[in-house]
Design a protein around this motif. Structure first.
Motif, mmCIF file in Angstrom:
data_model
loop_
_atom_site.group_PDB
_atom_site.id
_atom_site.type_symbol
_atom_site.label_atom_id
_atom_site.label_comp_id
_atom_site.label_asym_id
_atom_site.label_seq_id
_atom_site.Cartn_x
_atom_site.Cartn_y
_atom_site.Cartn_z
ATOM 1 N N GLN A 85 0.855 -1.192 0.000
ATOM 2 C CA GLN A 85 0.000 0.000 0.000
ATOM 3 C C GLN A 85 0.887 1.237 0.000
ATOM 4 O O GLN A 85 1.929 1.275 0.667
ATOM 5 N N LEU A 86 0.458 2.234 -0.757
ATOM 6 C CA LEU A 86 1.073 3.562 -0.716
ATOM 7 C C LEU A 86 -0.010 4.507 -0.233
ATOM 8 O O LEU A 86 -1.088 4.573 -0.833
ATOM 9 N N ASP A 87 0.247 5.220 0.860
ATOM 10 C CA ASP A 87 -0.759 6.119 1.419
ATOM 11 C C ASP A 87 -0.154 7.509 1.514
ATOM 12 O O ASP A 87 0.883 7.694 2.159
ATOM 13 N N VAL A 88 -0.781 8.495 0.867
ATOM 14 C CA VAL A 88 -0.208 9.845 0.895
ATOM 15 C C VAL A 88 -1.090 10.779 1.710
ATOM 16 O O VAL A 88 -2.298 10.610 1.774
ATOM 17 N N GLY A 89 -0.433 11.771 2.344
ATOM 18 C CA GLY A 89 -1.139 12.613 3.306
ATOM 19 C C GLY A 89 -1.666 11.683 4.385
ATOM 20 O O GLY A 89 -2.817 11.741 4.790
#
Ligand SMILES: C[S@@+](CC[C@H](N)C(=O)[O-])C[C@H]1O[C@@H](n2cnc3c(N)ncnc32)[C@H](O)[C@@H]1O
Length: 353
Positions: A85-89
């Motif tokens: 998973q890539l989670d931004v902010g």
């Protein structure tokens, strides 16, 4: 919806040493800034108190919203078993906590966030749930980003987090890994429109499986997602949810498509919000897209079903791009009994009178 028990106790421990009046002040300030969608160049989560205020006032609700949206994705694509998973902010990692509950297949997550204070809290929360262990998971070229990596096991299964302190409004795509699941929850509203476009393009490039955007359930949140819906469709994305079609959205202003999740309030949550009621209804909008078309055809329930004696009215978004109100009465037992069980936001596979 309740936060998982281990997450609740991790939050309780976090708040044990917190001054309640400071927390209340910080939560109020933060809530005002979010409600007014202030974009003054300053970080909303600007210090430790604001970070704790976020956890107390907003974390349960944003967790509930992301969890509900991902639950829908998992239901529509049962074969989607993300491992990264890539989670931004990322804030405190809300979307990663939620995703790890829905997808036990997840093994690693990169969390990109600009506020050191919320990163510190996120790391603490993860470390209370998982056992630290050294290893690097995502391959980011050395020197490209300030690296802060922590890995862990014991979060029901092996799970690694890699926190990156970075500004997502200028981050080059090369500095982000590809991931099966890419998430940006309650983030676009903190960015200027051009930056929203820039970010969503980068995120779509990095999406191997599903990209999920979640925004507050307001007309403004809906408008932001509608803009990205159009842009992503132009880039060959397919919509998994909530839309049952890729045609023009039939929900027109002043109406807006949004959903609601009921979240249980903890003692701290109540205190931070000066609330008496033991729950709150979080309104949210979301958009989940993928390279692959979903296999199922469905209708989406657009609002709370109106039930009166012997009659149920349901507003539906249909696969042909239309919006329709379905009225069912006791005369049609099968349909009536189906309609009694459905909720706002759920899917119905087929509506046959
Ligand atoms: C409303 S919070 C949402 C946090 C989390 N995604 C959630 O759903 O609870 C928005 C987060 O985005 C972060 N953020 C806003 N602008 C950013 C930027 N330009 N670069 C990195 N992070 C940013 C904020 O610091 C904040 O933690």
């Amino acid at each position: 919806m309740q936060l998982p028990a281990n997450l609740r106790s991790a939050l309780d421990e976090l708040f044990e040493q917190t001054n309640p009046s400071e927390l209340e002040k910080a939560s109020n300030r933060l809530t005002r800034r979010y409600r007014d969608e202030v974009l003054d160049g300053k970080m909303h989560i600007s210090d430790k108190n604001a970070a704790l205020g976020y956890i107390a006032a907003r974390f349960p609700a944003t967790y509930g919203a992301v969890y509900s949206a991902l639950d829908e994705v998992a239901d529509i694509c049962p074969s989607f078993l993300p491992s990264s998973q890539l989670d931004v902010g990322a804030g405190p990692g809300t979307a990663v906590f939620a995703a790890s509950r829905i997808f036990p297949s997840l093994e690693k997550a990169m969390l990109v966030e600009q506020s050191n204070d919320i990163i510190a809290i996120g790391k603490e929360l993860f470390s209370r749930l998982i056992t630290e262990k050294d290893s690097d998971i995502f391959a980011v070229k050395a020197g490209e980003l300030p690296r802060e990596t922590s890995s862990a096991t014991g979060f029901q299964y092996a799970f690694s987090t890699n926190w990156q302190k970075a500004d997502i409004s200028t981050l080059s795509g090369e500095k982000l890994p590809k991931a099966d699941l890419v998430t940006a929850s309650y983030v676009l509203d903190e960015l200027q429109e051009k930056t929203q476009d820039f970010l969503v393009d980068r995120l779509w490039e990095k999406t191997v499986g599903v990209l999920l955007l979640v925004e507050p359930g307001t007309p403004a949140g809906f408008k932001r997602l509608m803009r990205q819906r159009q842009r992503l469709l132009e880039q060959s994305a397919h919509i998994l949810a909530p839309c049952p079609h890729e045609l023009t959205c039939p929900v027109q202003s002043p109406d807006w498509c949004h959903f609601s999740v009921r979240v249980e309030r903890s003692r701290m949550h109540k205190l931070a919000k000066q609330a008496v009621v033991p729950f709150e209804d979080e309104k949210y909008c979301y958009l989940a897209v993928s390279e692959k078309k979903p296999d199922v055809q469905y209708c989406r329930i657009l609002s709370r079903p109106q039930r009166s004696s012997g009659r149920i009215n349901i507003s539906l978004c249909l696969p042909n791009g239309e919006k329709n109100t379905e009225i069912s009465t006791k005369k049609n037992k099968k349909l009536y009994s189906l309609m009694r069980r459905v909720e706002w936001g759920s899917r119905v596979e087929k509506i046959k009178p």
